[in-house]
Design a protein around this motif. Sequence first.
Motif, PDB file in Angstrom:
ATOM      1  N   TYR A 195       5.068  -4.213   3.693  1.00 47.15           N
ATOM      2  CA  TYR A 195       4.513  -3.073   3.361  1.00 47.15           C
ATOM      3  C   TYR A 195       3.040  -3.475   2.272  1.00 47.15           C
ATOM      4  CZ  TYR A 195       8.918  -0.466   3.478  1.00 47.15           C
ATOM      5  OH  TYR A 195      10.009   0.318   4.079  1.00 47.15           O
TER       6      TYR A 195
ATOM      7  N   GLN B  73       0.164  -2.648   3.664  1.00 51.90           N
ATOM      8  CA  GLN B  73      -0.058  -1.248   4.063  1.00 51.90           C
ATOM      9  C   GLN B  73      -0.111  -0.295   2.636  1.00 51.90           C
ATOM     10  OE1 GLN B  73       3.704  -0.782   6.066  1.00 51.90           O
ATOM     11  NE2 GLN B  73       2.561  -1.021   7.963  1.00 51.90           N
ATOM     12  N   PHE B  74       0.348  -0.770   1.626  1.00 51.46           N
ATOM     13  CA  PHE B  74       0.364  -0.044   0.158  1.00 51.46           C
ATOM     14  C   PHE B  74       0.139  -1.190  -0.896  1.00 51.46           C
ATOM     15  CE2 PHE B  74       3.753   1.533   3.230  1.00 51.46           C
ATOM     16  CZ  PHE B  74       3.114   2.829   3.488  1.00 51.46           C
TER      17      PHE B  74
ATOM     18  N   LEU C  59       1.726  -1.247  -4.286  1.00 54.93           N
ATOM     19  CA  LEU C  59       3.359  -1.234  -4.400  1.00 54.93           C
ATOM     20  C   LEU C  59       4.080  -2.301  -4.791  1.00 54.93           C
ATOM     21  CD1 LEU C  59       5.991   0.259  -3.737  1.00 54.93           C
ATOM     22  CD2 LEU C  59       5.771  -0.377  -1.343  1.00 54.93           C
TER      23      LEU C  59
ATOM     24  N   THR D 143       3.793   8.453   0.998  1.00 60.30           N
ATOM     25  CA  THR D 143       4.655   7.408   1.752  1.00 60.30           C
ATOM     26  C   THR D 143       4.899   6.297   0.513  1.00 60.30           C
ATOM     27  OG1 THR D 143       4.142   7.927   3.651  1.00 60.30           O
ATOM     28  CG2 THR D 143       5.374   5.915   3.449  1.00 60.30           C
ATOM     29  N   GLU D 144       3.746   5.741  -0.079  1.00 62.16           N
ATOM     30  CA  GLU D 144       3.860   4.585  -1.003  1.00 62.16           C
ATOM     31  C   GLU D 144       4.634   5.088  -2.191  1.00 62.16           C
ATOM     32  OE1 GLU D 144       1.127   1.784  -3.610  1.00 62.16           O
ATOM     33  OE2 GLU D 144       0.299   2.967  -2.126  1.00 62.16           O
ATOM     34  N   GLU D 145       4.783   6.479  -2.559  1.00 63.15           N
ATOM     35  CA  GLU D 145       5.161   6.680  -3.847  1.00 63.15           C
ATOM     36  C   GLU D 145       6.826   6.884  -3.511  1.00 63.15           C
ATOM     37  OE1 GLU D 145       5.760   8.661  -7.839  1.00 63.15           O
ATOM     38  OE2 GLU D 145       4.275   7.480  -6.926  1.00 63.15           O
TER      39      GLU D 145
END
Length: 491
Positions: free
Chosen positions: A16, A19-20, A23, A113-115
């Motif tokens: 992740y 990607q984010f 996060l 998606t991250e949220e």
Amino acid sequence: MRKAKIGLYSVGLEAYWDQFHSLKERLLGYNQHVRYQIEQWADVCNFGLVDSEQAGRTAGEYFQKEQVDLIFCHAATYCTSASILPIHRMCSVPVIFLNLQPTRQINYAETSTEEWLAHCGACPVPEFANACHRANIPYHVVNGLLGLRETPSVSIANEVTAEEPETIAAWEQIKEWTVAASVRNSLQYSNFGFLGNTYSGMLDMYSDFTMLQSQLGIHVDVLEIGDLKEQLEQVSEEEVETKRAEIENVFTISDDSHSDPIAKKPTEKQMNWAAKVAAAEEQLANQRNLAALTYYYHGAPGSEEEALQAGMIVGNSLLTAKHIPCAGEGDLKTNIAMKICDLLDAGGSFAEIVLTDYVEGTILLGHDGPFHIAIAKDKPILRGMGLYHGKQGSGVAVEAKVKAGPVTTLNVTQTVEGKVKFIISEGKAIDGPIMQIGNTQTHVSFEEHPDAYMKRWFKEAPTHHCALAVGHIASQLEKISILLDVDYVIL
């Protein structure tokens, strides 16, 4: 109470982070919130994020090195179970999974998606549960809300949940697990003095010291009446006067009982003797570093040993008030129950069934021995007893009742398989009339008729003594039972 050492880690998925980009930092912020909350009750060894199998191995080594008492796994987002399994294979203390969602409700229309990943802590918990079950690793889960007081700037949901009922309930459970670990830790460093023997013929109270030490972690220090006699010989007149002043400050000194001819106003000789024995008991407790004391001794009629044991009740009550609970009749198992309740600041007075009041619908619980002064209604009364029923000698006894309100009883008993078992009940202390006979007595009302309650209680094969504590603490005692790996029942 010795503070427990709690292991803490939060989980994530290594893939992740690229990607984010915000996060990981956000989840670490949640991790710090959990840490700060737990530090109210325990010392925390916080590993941070576990996001891969290698990180899991490193975390397992860390917790093992730190010798933590309990591990909280904060399920911050999705994580593979392969990442967390090495931790709990390497460090075999109990694990509690914390499924603490940051918000009551996401912003569905605006959530990315991250949220979403910052709020999907429940997602991996079934996987963790399955892996632990198949690996024979005991686990428990706390569900609820995280309890932030400020929403992170990166969030588009309302994350202020500190006062929400799901937050309060979840953190009460977390506190109870943490306190349970502290009780377990404290018992492992507790010396229980066993002075004399068990009252002859009370088969329910005979204790296997090895069983209790191996299952609960306590140490039993076997004492002789001579050990107390040695301390008695060293008590000065000044110490007697000091202890006498303490007794008169703590207790109300009675006049003659109008109903019981053996219950009189204590004589000067009885009071001075009780003060001297109390001073000797405190010296013995300090010398042997006692966390609790179980005693019974009768001695030959007219002997110094008989007089010594007969003078112990007041001193036992004073020690109990100083967090060294004392149990009579050689009941070590109930002494353990008293110590557990005392560690919880709930008292834990030595009690048995006195009688049933069918008019009031109550069961009177009490005893002719030591009382936990901290949970008394009003000042306990001292009565001079011409004799102790069923025992030898005469002296000063305590008459008192527990203050009205919620109460919990804890029996520590032994099963036919040789296992320790806890029997837990919640009730309500009623401010009803009691006998003026120099015994402690408290009216306790349970949710059902006394006969129905006693039928269920007796079916669990309790000892005839129990610890009587203030407050409803069954949930806390349940968690202590689990961490001690002790069978239990809540009536």
